[in-house]
Design a protein around this motif. Structure first.
Motif, mmCIF file in Angstrom:
data_model
loop_
_atom_site.group_PDB
_atom_site.id
_atom_site.type_symbol
_atom_site.label_atom_id
_atom_site.label_comp_id
_atom_site.label_asym_id
_atom_site.label_seq_id
_atom_site.Cartn_x
_atom_site.Cartn_y
_atom_site.Cartn_z
ATOM 1 N N HIS A 23 0.828 -1.206 0.000
ATOM 2 C CA HIS A 23 0.000 0.000 0.000
ATOM 3 C C HIS A 23 0.861 1.255 0.000
ATOM 4 N N VAL A 24 0.715 2.083 -1.044
ATOM 5 C CA VAL A 24 1.335 3.410 -1.063
ATOM 6 C C VAL A 24 0.306 4.408 -0.530
ATOM 7 N N PRO A 25 0.606 5.108 0.578
ATOM 8 C CA PRO A 25 -0.391 5.989 1.204
ATOM 9 C C PRO A 25 -0.813 7.138 0.286
ATOM 10 N N ILE A 26 -2.022 7.626 0.501
ATOM 11 C CA ILE A 26 -2.552 8.738 -0.286
ATOM 12 C C ILE A 26 -1.670 9.976 -0.150
ATOM 13 N N ASP A 27 -1.214 10.280 1.054
ATOM 14 C CA ASP A 27 -0.384 11.474 1.243
ATOM 15 C C ASP A 27 0.935 11.359 0.487
ATOM 16 N N VAL A 28 1.511 10.173 0.437
ATOM 17 C CA VAL A 28 2.743 9.959 -0.328
ATOM 18 C C VAL A 28 2.467 10.142 -1.814
ATOM 19 N N GLN A 29 1.343 9.621 -2.272
ATOM 20 C CA GLN A 29 0.965 9.800 -3.678
ATOM 21 C C GLN A 29 0.890 11.281 -4.036
ATOM 22 N N LYS A 30 0.259 12.069 -3.173
ATOM 23 C CA LYS A 30 0.066 13.489 -3.452
ATOM 24 C C LYS A 30 1.374 14.261 -3.437
ATOM 25 N N ARG A 31 2.173 14.037 -2.413
ATOM 26 C CA ARG A 31 3.370 14.850 -2.225
ATOM 27 C C ARG A 31 4.525 14.443 -3.141
ATOM 28 N N ARG A 32 4.557 13.173 -3.517
ATOM 29 C CA ARG A 32 5.682 12.703 -4.329
ATOM 30 C C ARG A 32 5.286 12.368 -5.761
ATOM 31 N N SER A 33 4.007 12.593 -6.082
ATOM 32 C CA SER A 33 3.493 12.280 -7.428
ATOM 33 C C SER A 33 3.860 10.855 -7.837
ATOM 34 N N THR A 34 3.572 9.924 -6.948
ATOM 35 C CA THR A 34 3.882 8.524 -7.212
ATOM 36 C C THR A 34 2.632 7.682 -6.972
ATOM 37 N N SER A 35 2.753 6.384 -7.183
ATOM 38 C CA SER A 35 1.597 5.501 -7.014
ATOM 39 C C SER A 35 2.082 4.110 -6.636
ATOM 40 N N ALA A 36 1.176 3.131 -6.730
ATOM 41 C CA ALA A 36 1.514 1.752 -6.366
ATOM 42 C C ALA A 36 2.603 1.161 -7.245
ATOM 43 N N GLU A 37 2.883 1.787 -8.390
ATOM 44 C CA GLU A 37 3.982 1.307 -9.238
ATOM 45 C C GLU A 37 5.309 1.332 -8.490
ATOM 46 N N LEU A 38 5.371 2.165 -7.447
ATOM 47 C CA LEU A 38 6.551 2.225 -6.589
ATOM 48 C C LEU A 38 6.855 0.854 -5.977
ATOM 49 N N LEU A 39 5.829 0.031 -5.836
ATOM 50 C CA LEU A 39 5.964 -1.286 -5.203
ATOM 51 C C LEU A 39 6.190 -2.404 -6.214
ATOM 52 N N LEU A 40 6.213 -2.038 -7.498
ATOM 53 C CA LEU A 40 6.224 -3.063 -8.541
ATOM 54 C C LEU A 40 7.401 -4.013 -8.416
ATOM 55 N N ASN A 41 8.598 -3.488 -8.184
ATOM 56 C CA ASN A 41 9.778 -4.361 -8.099
ATOM 57 C C ASN A 41 9.663 -5.348 -6.950
ATOM 58 N N LYS A 42 9.132 -4.879 -5.820
ATOM 59 C CA LYS A 42 8.952 -5.780 -4.672
ATOM 60 C C LYS A 42 7.925 -6.864 -5.001
ATOM 61 N N LEU A 43 6.842 -6.472 -5.659
ATOM 62 C CA LEU A 43 5.801 -7.438 -5.976
ATOM 63 C C LEU A 43 6.266 -8.456 -7.015
ATOM 64 N N LYS A 44 7.177 -8.051 -7.876
ATOM 65 C CA LYS A 44 7.723 -8.990 -8.857
ATOM 66 C C LYS A 44 8.574 -10.064 -8.191
ATOM 67 N N MET A 45 9.055 -9.776 -6.979
ATOM 68 C CA MET A 45 9.886 -10.733 -6.245
ATOM 69 C C MET A 45 9.054 -11.786 -5.520
ATOM 70 N N LEU A 46 7.745 -11.565 -5.441
ATOM 71 C CA LEU A 46 6.895 -12.502 -4.721
ATOM 72 C C LEU A 46 6.652 -13.757 -5.550
ATOM 73 N N GLY A 47 6.965 -14.895 -4.978
ATOM 74 C CA GLY A 47 6.626 -16.145 -5.639
ATOM 75 C C GLY A 47 5.200 -16.533 -5.305
ATOM 76 N N LYS A 48 4.751 -17.635 -5.853
ATOM 77 C CA LYS A 48 3.399 -18.116 -5.547
ATOM 78 C C LYS A 48 3.374 -18.626 -4.114
ATOM 79 N N SER A 49 2.288 -18.346 -3.443
ATOM 80 C CA SER A 49 2.118 -18.818 -2.067
ATOM 81 C C SER A 49 0.624 -18.951 -1.811
ATOM 82 N N ASP A 50 0.280 -19.343 -0.595
ATOM 83 C CA ASP A 50 -1.141 -19.437 -0.269
ATOM 84 C C ASP A 50 -1.666 -18.130 0.310
#
Length: 225
Positions: free
Chosen positions: A147-174
């Motif tokens: 989760h990228v917070p709303i305030d971070v999105q506003k102040r840094r002009s960013t979004s959940a794409e900031l987490l993309l690299n971390k999410l790409k590292m996730l393997g399959k799990s339950d």
């Protein structure tokens, strides 16, 4: 025994409509449309719950038909009590903060098991969300929100794409993995190939008078994944 929410979300890709707005009437109207479109999850956002109390969870449940209702309690303490309150109001999923103590999270988990709701840990503002997720998986937690917070999105002009690299590292799990933070149909496309189960979309839908059309566009983007 797994909860209904877990069984519904563990396979495929899903939309969660986040109602992070303080307008009760608009929230229930959007929830009703989400129900007719078979949106998987409708979220009673934290501002909505703070303004109207847990009764708003019951109202959204009545409006959203078969959609699951997530109560974004963001519990930092007394997790067991807050899960109980949300569950009594009809919530299917309840959130607790990943920065809360393991004692709080364990208490929330035990209450969730008693009441049949799915406990989701929100990893908002966690420096190493993957490490924290792995810690909590050992406690038996099965749902996590990146989760990228709303305030971070506003102040840094960013979004959940900031987490993309971390999410790409996730393997399959339950575990059920949600991602939130400024998502829209175009940004969702970037998550193709990741093991994200639930895409949380709020402002893109709720800020427009054309929220039905926008919900449909998000659902179509998710289907293309």
């Amino acid at each position: 025994m797994e909860t209904e929410a877990y069984l519904k979300l563990k396979d495929g890709k899903h939309l969660q409509v986040a109602l992070d707005l303080p307008d009760r009437q608009l929230a229930t109207r959007i929830a009703a449309v989400a129900g007719t479109l078979n949106v998987s999850v409708v979220e009673a956002g934290t501002p909505l719950i703070k303004r109207y109390g847990t009764e708003i969870i019951k109202e959204l449940k009545n409006s959203a038909k078969e959609s699951l209702i997530l109560a974004d309690m963001k519990s930092a303490d007394v997790g067991d009590l807050e899960v109980k309150l949300a569950s009594e109001a009809g919530a299917d999923i309840v959130t607790v903060l990943g920065c809360a103590s393991n004692d709080t999270i364990q208490g929330a988990k035990e209450e969730a098991e008693k009441t049949g709701v799915l406990l989701e840990v929100d990893l908002i503002n966690i420096e190493d969300p993957l490490h924290r997720m792995h810690e909590l998986q050992k406690l038996g937690i099965k749902a996590f929100s990146f989760h990228v917070p709303i305030d971070v999105q506003k102040r840094r002009s960013t979004s959940a794409e900031l987490l993309l690299n971390k999410l790409k590292m996730l393997g399959k799990s339950d575990s059920i993995i949600s991602v939130a933070g400024g998502l829209n149909p175009d940004k969702i496309k970037a998550f193709k190939g990741t093991n994200v189960n639930v895409f949380v979309v709020g402002n893109y839908i709720t800020s427009s008078a054309e929220y039905t059309e926008r919900m449909n566009s998000v659902l179509n983007a998710i289907k293309e994944l």
